[in-house]
Design a protein around this motif. Structure first.
Motif, mmCIF file in Angstrom:
data_model
loop_
_atom_site.group_PDB
_atom_site.id
_atom_site.type_symbol
_atom_site.label_atom_id
_atom_site.label_comp_id
_atom_site.label_asym_id
_atom_site.label_seq_id
_atom_site.Cartn_x
_atom_site.Cartn_y
_atom_site.Cartn_z
ATOM 1 N N GLU A 105 -3.679 10.678 -12.540
ATOM 2 C CA GLU A 105 -4.554 10.857 -11.376
ATOM 3 C C GLU A 105 -4.500 9.672 -10.421
ATOM 4 O OE1 GLU A 105 -8.527 11.995 -12.348
ATOM 5 O OE2 GLU A 105 -9.042 12.494 -10.266
ATOM 6 N N SER A 106 -4.337 8.475 -10.950
ATOM 7 C CA SER A 106 -4.315 7.308 -10.050
ATOM 8 C C SER A 106 -3.064 7.334 -9.162
ATOM 9 C CB SER A 106 -4.385 6.014 -10.858
ATOM 10 O OG SER A 106 -3.204 5.859 -11.623
ATOM 11 N N ILE A 107 -1.969 7.757 -9.761
ATOM 12 C CA ILE A 107 -0.741 7.889 -8.963
ATOM 13 C C ILE A 107 -0.936 9.007 -7.924
ATOM 14 C CG2 ILE A 107 1.722 8.492 -9.034
ATOM 15 C CD1 ILE A 107 1.420 5.949 -10.446
ATOM 16 N N TYR A 108 -1.537 10.102 -8.381
ATOM 17 C CA TYR A 108 -1.813 11.210 -7.451
ATOM 18 C C TYR A 108 -2.643 10.724 -6.278
ATOM 19 C CZ TYR A 108 -3.345 15.773 -5.704
ATOM 20 O OH TYR A 108 -3.602 16.867 -4.908
ATOM 21 N N LYS A 109 -3.679 9.975 -6.605
ATOM 22 C CA LYS A 109 -4.565 9.497 -5.542
ATOM 23 C C LYS A 109 -3.821 8.560 -4.580
ATOM 24 C CE LYS A 109 -9.067 7.798 -4.431
ATOM 25 N NZ LYS A 109 -10.337 7.213 -4.889
ATOM 26 N N LYS A 110 -2.971 7.711 -5.137
ATOM 27 C CA LYS A 110 -2.227 6.772 -4.290
ATOM 28 C C LYS A 110 -1.340 7.513 -3.286
ATOM 29 C CE LYS A 110 1.421 3.296 -4.581
ATOM 30 N NZ LYS A 110 2.442 2.731 -5.475
ATOM 31 N N TRP A 111 -0.699 8.588 -3.727
ATOM 32 C CA TRP A 111 0.286 9.252 -2.873
ATOM 33 C C TRP A 111 -0.289 10.407 -2.070
ATOM 34 C CZ3 TRP A 111 5.383 7.703 -2.082
ATOM 35 C CH2 TRP A 111 5.800 6.631 -2.871
ATOM 36 N N TYR A 112 -1.366 11.034 -2.608
ATOM 37 C CA TYR A 112 -1.914 12.197 -1.902
ATOM 38 C C TYR A 112 -3.296 11.917 -1.307
ATOM 39 C CZ TYR A 112 2.002 14.966 -3.572
ATOM 40 O OH TYR A 112 3.266 15.454 -3.801
ATOM 41 N N GLY A 113 -3.834 10.717 -1.569
ATOM 42 C CA GLY A 113 -5.073 10.316 -0.902
ATOM 43 C C GLY A 113 -6.330 10.980 -1.420
ATOM 44 N N ARG A 208 6.634 11.762 -1.059
ATOM 45 C CA ARG A 208 5.808 12.064 -2.239
ATOM 46 C C ARG A 208 6.561 12.595 -3.454
ATOM 47 N NH1 ARG A 208 1.189 14.827 1.544
ATOM 48 N NH2 ARG A 208 -0.249 13.057 1.615
ATOM 49 N N HIS A 209 7.837 12.891 -3.285
ATOM 50 C CA HIS A 209 8.586 13.267 -4.485
ATOM 51 C C HIS A 209 8.939 12.036 -5.322
ATOM 52 C CE1 HIS A 209 10.040 17.505 -2.964
ATOM 53 N NE2 HIS A 209 8.738 17.386 -2.976
ATOM 54 N N THR A 210 8.803 10.858 -4.747
ATOM 55 C CA THR A 210 9.157 9.637 -5.482
ATOM 56 C C THR A 210 8.370 9.486 -6.787
ATOM 57 O OG1 THR A 210 9.622 8.614 -3.328
ATOM 58 C CG2 THR A 210 9.501 7.130 -5.236
ATOM 59 N N PRO A 211 7.028 9.511 -6.751
ATOM 60 C CA PRO A 211 6.302 9.340 -8.020
ATOM 61 C C PRO A 211 6.559 10.501 -8.994
ATOM 62 C CG PRO A 211 4.803 9.997 -6.246
ATOM 63 C CD PRO A 211 6.112 9.649 -5.604
ATOM 64 N N GLU A 212 6.784 11.691 -8.469
ATOM 65 C CA GLU A 212 7.089 12.835 -9.339
ATOM 66 C C GLU A 212 8.370 12.569 -10.140
ATOM 67 O OE1 GLU A 212 7.464 16.507 -7.147
ATOM 68 O OE2 GLU A 212 8.544 17.513 -8.782
ATOM 69 N N ILE A 213 9.401 12.133 -9.420
ATOM 70 C CA ILE A 213 10.678 11.863 -10.086
ATOM 71 C C ILE A 213 10.526 10.716 -11.079
ATOM 72 C CG2 ILE A 213 13.067 11.119 -9.678
ATOM 73 C CD1 ILE A 213 12.713 12.406 -6.803
#
Lengths: 344, 344, 344, 344
Positions: A105-113, A208-213
């Motif tokens: 979730e923290s990564i999600y929040k960083k990239w998707y706000g 935003r595909h960066t953290p996913e990969i």
């Protein structure tokens, strides 16, 4: 026959799902929805469907009610509540967007706000890359369909990272995508005159595909994977070509590596490792669910160069979604997807 | 008025030289030659010239006799004997091909498969990158016009390497070029149907601009520069975009670096450093002699990403050749080259 | 299962036949031949087939021996002897070229510069436009598959001429085709740089589809039909759009005419008459066997304008060939051809 | 030096005017205006101008005050009040839009849905087709710059109609234009994915250039001219190709006609009649002010076919506007416009 529904049927991913599902022998489309075009016949929006289907754009709840499997083909941020509804009715949700792709979730929040809207749903999803997670997908009711760039890059790197052959950091992916990746919404950058006869990079070091990969590849690597990712907009409709630069830990025997790649993807019907000496081209996979990967070695500089091509709308979106559906439903994973790419 | 001649006037570089020279106020075209089209009017081959010029394709010797400055726009391997003839008559030779770009014969032999034909000529040439060698070009009678990819990559890296800010090895240049770079000769890869709606990499880790770039950049660096270079063929006519990945020796202050780049290119009329936040696009430099460079920093991974765009036929070939001619002849270097790129 | 063979399997029509036949449920490809690529795997020429088929290019006689139905996909002038061989073995020949399209030898000689090689074969063929000749095709062993432009123009005009509503002379067809129509052979006009970002007319008032269209349309008209035909080369891969101008004998009630067209094509699965107010677009039929026709009326000038679009490689060639095969073999005529065109 | 201003400087016509005027030796750009981008630097909207000009978008009145000649590059319906202001200050107005192209108010009302706003201005304008009206333009202060399609069709037909050689009714113009003709505003039909790899007709028998062409051609014909006009949208940026079908009153001697065309355009610098046997191509006139016309005869059907190509942004808009300005100001009409089209 299994009933399938599409929420967001008039975006590019939705329309491509409909096209492909119309030729699928084991499912039928029960309903589609669209906020923008509610009440309209699909062929009014896409005349390519004229007299081939009479699907009318309905509403989200109608789609959920009538379907056993529901594809959510929506901009990110809109799928969590829909997934909850679908799952609460014991049905299957395949989310084509980004809402369930990141587990942190923290990564999600960083990239998707934003935070997760429904945290309790997270953990129930499976990341729908069949070449990695087929067994998990079989048992899942909530599949997060991967991003298009992410699929092209992950498929190229899975063997190398799982064999621990390369440095996990400093990986460079220079990707080029056709304009369908940007969707049906109008924008200056996809205005014909602006895009045609040009090339441009965008969201440099910030896509935003960066953290996913990174998350997916880290999960199969002994160390945390770090990626430098540059997407570019090509003046073509369909297709992604990713040129990927990695540093082998030791000198590479390319023939040996080629064998290992071929073995790794041996029983995966949609990934083809090209013969050494050939280079992947977008032309050869367009309108198909295939991903072509070629391997190249700059021995003097000890860099492996991988070129990975797929159709962003098929293996990069709708085709992979259907592949996931097939797996969840216990069908052959290639059902309805084994069409041959046009040679031109 | 200075008399100018073109040997190889019907190839793409030759035709572009003629087009640009026709608008140059201080020179006039005295003669052109072509082996394939000898005796024909240029407008029979390129109807765009219809009734705008009556140039007839003549022979090499005729061109040399009638001209003060001669451009050799030929496939590699054909220029040395011509250059010798030109210089022996006290005239000026601007070689658009590769024969004089490399000063190290062993490197030349490794990449081009042959020795120098006339070794005593080598050493007399100047590498015609005006942003690097303007003073030397002024005094030269033999200019080796740089390669198109080489120009785009060298201009992007000159400031960084001259300031010793980055690792000189492991530099990655992922370049994409329009089809005019492949010339007028027919080939399957430039057949419309094969090229259109596609993208492909070629000569991966084996393109002949690699040693050229390494030699030029090493000459201004404290250490030997090593490059991993991947060219790609874009389905557009004109333009190169190079995405270049380098590793700073220390963390970078991007605003500071931007200032240094701007200063470095301050009085160079054809290189523009874009404002931070903007990315170079092919659309913005097409049909002009300008090179746009943008700077980007992936701080988390400590990679600098440079994007460099130019028109491969102008700043990457004919325009730069004329810029070199201007310098040799003591004209303003922008004479006849300061046309504004079309916005679309 | 019926065995099918393709003579000339590596040209564009041959490759498209193979692609489509690979998805056909009631036939299998027994063999293909190629003079240029004998002994090579199809995927060496078209990597899009990589690992999807192991077809090797064989010889003409081998193809005939192994197959029940043989497609001859050859340049004109080569099919007569092959057809004779095929028929003498009691097999079925579908000729994709022009050798049997014209029934009048004098017209053939005028446009193709030669007499029939085997006159006794002529008269046995059926012109394979299923929307016109389905019953005859059912009983035929020799089908002359129509030209691509011819199909687009004939389908648009059949109803009008059979109802005797328009002047049979002075018909103007302004057609525009993608580059696949020119085939795989290299030529300056299909060199990417020459074709891209351009448009040109060719064979003005002299294209060989003219007599074909005139003969077919005259056969259903009360008077001899005369056509002014201008083909143009579009910078796209696939698709034909024909804009056709005809003069009604009397004022037209467009709604009435639209009904008559819809009725005429009611049980023809591949021709769609668009709703009044819509115009046919190449985008909407690409990669499919459908033909979209739209009707427009310039009342003030009493001209009907018909716009007819199809994919030159599918309904204009390989798809129609398979449609003919289906009819000859007694299959549903849409077998293997009912795929939905991509919306983008 | 003459001061020139552009009202509507950020649309495509405005931007192209700026580009061309920046290279004009006898005028300088005093000011530009834009409602949408007021206060912004032109290079923020079009980075192709980066560091080549510092023009800032100002306001209409500011432009009029600072300039001797003002180009109004606005959507139709907005120019009359501006023209009045300009003329009242004794300055020169070149209207790039449609407001003054039609002299008959009833025709204007029929096609544009409104009356003239300022009837007393009408009659003061000259229709700015220099090849027809050069003498009148010299004395004018209000020039109505022709439409792009109109220019291509009128230039092709002027000689034939002035010599009374063809039927004045039933003229068919099948025109194809690049996307810049549709301007910078976003629309679904100019969304890259919708336009690319396609072709479509639009405004069939209802395009507003129809009455313009009819009025202009009727003025030089002994009878009223009637036109059937079908525009198509090509997937290219620039260029119009019009294929025009006319019926000669008597059989034509094509060589004779070719001579008469060549004579007619002998001292008109921007119209080139191609040699018989050649066909006009968009590729050969792109980015130039030239119009190429080729003549073809379908003798059997007694139809003349004329193919006329020009760049819709140059001879079809900004270039012709500057040609008109040159004439009004007493300059050579080719001043600043004699650049050679790129051969590719």
């Amino acid at each position: 026959m299994i009933k399938v529904g599409i929420i967001g049927g008039t975006g590019y991913v939705g329309a491509e799902l409909i096209r492909l599902l119309m030729s699928h022998k084991k499912v039928e489309i029960a309903a589609i929805s669209s906020v923008s075009f509610k009440g309209q016949n699909l062929s009014e929006i896409y005349p390519s469907f004229y007299k081939l289907t009479n699907l009318i754009c309905s509403e989200e709840d109608d789609v959920i009610d009538k379907s056993d499997v529901i594809f959510a083909a929506l901009p990110h941020g809109l799928s969590e509540h829909i997934a909850k509804k679908i799952l609460s009715k014991g049905k299957i949700c395949i989310d084509m967007g980004a809402d369930f792709r990141l587990s942190d979730e923290s990564i999600y929040k960083k990239w998707y706000g934003k935070n997760f809207d429904i945290p309790e749903l997270h953990g129930k999803e499976v990341y729908g890359l069949p070449e990695l997670n087929k067994e998990k997908i079989k048992k899942s009711k909530l599949v997060a369909n991967p991003g298009c760039y992410a699929t092209s890059i992950e498929l190229a790197l899975l063997p190398l990272l799982s064999m621990n052959l390369i440095e996990p950091t400093g990986i460079i992916a220079d990707s080029k995508s056709g304009t369908t990746g940007a969707g049906r919404n109008l924008s200056q950058s996809s205005h014909f005159t602006d895009c045609n006869e040009s090339l441009s990079a965008y969201k440099i070091a910030s896509h935003r595909h960066t953290p996913e990969i990174e998350e997916v590849l880290s999960s199969i690597s002994s160390e945390k994977v770090k990626l430098i990712f540059t997407p570019h907009l090509l003046p073509i409709n369909r297709g992604i070509l990713s040129t990927i630069y990695v540093t082998p830990k030791d000198k590479i025997d390319l023939e040996e590596l080629h064998k290992e790649y071929s073995t790794y993807y041996d029983n995966k019907p949609f990934v083809k490792i090209l013969p050494l000496g050939e280079a992947s081209k977008i032309n050869n996979i367009k309108l198909s669910n295939y991903c072509h990967i070629s391997l190249h070695y700059d021995e003097e500089n000890n860099k492996l160069i991988l070129i990975s091509c797929l159709d962003n709308m098929v293996k990069g979106a709708a085709g992979q979604g259907i592949q996931n559906m097939n797996i969840v439903l216990g069908f052959d994973e290639a059902e309805g997807l084994d069409f041959v790419p046009p040679a031109f």
